[in-house]
Design a protein around this motif. Structure first.
Motif, mmCIF file in Angstrom:
data_model
loop_
_atom_site.group_PDB
_atom_site.id
_atom_site.type_symbol
_atom_site.label_atom_id
_atom_site.label_comp_id
_atom_site.label_asym_id
_atom_site.label_seq_id
_atom_site.Cartn_x
_atom_site.Cartn_y
_atom_site.Cartn_z
ATOM 1 N N LEU A 19 30.914 40.405 44.761
ATOM 2 C CA LEU A 19 31.823 39.630 43.920
ATOM 3 C C LEU A 19 31.757 38.158 44.270
ATOM 4 C CD1 LEU A 19 34.929 41.983 43.996
ATOM 5 C CD2 LEU A 19 33.058 41.927 42.369
ATOM 6 N N ALA A 20 31.351 37.343 43.314
ATOM 7 C CA ALA A 20 31.292 35.902 43.519
ATOM 8 C C ALA A 20 32.632 35.249 43.173
ATOM 9 C CB ALA A 20 30.183 35.299 42.677
ATOM 10 N N ASP A 21 33.406 35.886 42.323
ATOM 11 C CA ASP A 21 34.718 35.382 41.932
ATOM 12 C C ASP A 21 35.554 36.562 41.446
ATOM 13 O OD1 ASP A 21 33.890 35.900 39.270
ATOM 14 O OD2 ASP A 21 33.084 33.864 39.087
ATOM 15 N N ALA A 44 35.346 40.099 37.975
ATOM 16 C CA ALA A 44 35.187 41.558 37.912
ATOM 17 C C ALA A 44 36.528 42.285 37.883
ATOM 18 C CB ALA A 44 34.364 42.054 39.097
ATOM 19 N N LEU A 45 37.571 41.686 38.449
ATOM 20 C CA LEU A 45 38.877 42.353 38.466
ATOM 21 C C LEU A 45 39.376 42.646 37.062
ATOM 22 C CD1 LEU A 45 40.818 40.536 41.318
ATOM 23 C CD2 LEU A 45 39.732 42.787 41.357
ATOM 24 N N GLY A 46 39.248 41.692 36.172
ATOM 25 C CA GLY A 46 39.675 41.891 34.785
ATOM 26 C C GLY A 46 38.894 43.006 34.115
ATOM 27 N N LEU A 67 47.002 44.841 42.955
ATOM 28 C CA LEU A 67 46.421 45.635 41.878
ATOM 29 C C LEU A 67 46.233 47.094 42.263
ATOM 30 C CD1 LEU A 67 43.840 43.054 40.549
ATOM 31 C CD2 LEU A 67 46.051 43.666 39.571
ATOM 32 N N GLY A 68 46.586 47.449 43.481
ATOM 33 C CA GLY A 68 46.452 48.829 43.926
ATOM 34 C C GLY A 68 47.269 49.807 43.094
ATOM 35 N N ARG A 69 48.306 49.329 42.468
ATOM 36 C CA ARG A 69 49.125 50.228 41.633
ATOM 37 C C ARG A 69 48.448 50.542 40.305
ATOM 38 N NH1 ARG A 69 53.684 45.627 40.403
ATOM 39 N NH2 ARG A 69 52.095 44.072 40.035
ATOM 40 N N PHE A 70 47.456 49.736 39.915
ATOM 41 C CA PHE A 70 46.730 49.966 38.668
ATOM 42 C C PHE A 70 45.350 50.580 38.896
ATOM 43 C CE2 PHE A 70 49.390 46.177 37.915
ATOM 44 C CZ PHE A 70 50.255 46.727 36.984
ATOM 45 N N LEU A 71 44.689 50.153 39.972
ATOM 46 C CA LEU A 71 43.341 50.619 40.277
ATOM 47 C C LEU A 71 43.399 51.598 41.442
ATOM 48 C CD1 LEU A 71 41.465 47.223 40.035
ATOM 49 C CD2 LEU A 71 41.163 49.158 38.521
#
Length: 114
Positions: free
Chosen positions: A56-58, A61-63, A97-101
């Motif tokens: 991951l450069a930024d 990828a999270l989105g 974001l652990g609650r979503f992923l």
């Protein structure tokens, strides 16, 4: 950005595993999105996304990963990240974001009865 896909039967349920690898930044995030959406749309059952090989450069990828979870749910599927690298784990934690992923270790996969 590469992709390997395997399918297994987990006690009568279908299970799909996708291995994503390569550098992800704002220039390559579209390829990640396309590959993830294709895996979601072309499979059934639980989707395990192995992200051990993602660099991951930024935060782009999270989105895509969050969008993948939403797309999987709309398709009646669940999605879990497997073998999450430390940098991605820190991003997930820092952004709550652990609650979503959902995340699991690759070696925790179990088929059959205990």
């Amino acid at each position: 950005m590469g992709k390997n896909v395997t399918f297994r039967n987990d006690g009568g349920r279908e299970l799909q595993t996708v291995r994503l690898h390569g550098r992800v930044d704002v220039r390559t995030v579209g390829d990640l999105r396309l590959r993830l959406h294709t895996a979601i749309d072309c499979g059934r059952g639980r989707l395990r996304v192995n992200v051990a090989g993602l660099e991951l450069a930024d935060q782009a990828a999270l989105g895509v990963l969050l969008g993948g979870v939403r797309r999987a749910r709309r398709s009646g599927r669940s999605m879990v990240l497997v073998d999450v690298p430390d940098d991605l784990g820190r991003l997930l934690s820092a952004n709550r974001l652990g609650r979503f992923l959902q995340v699991e270790d690759a070696d925790l996969f179990h088929v059959g009865h205990a």
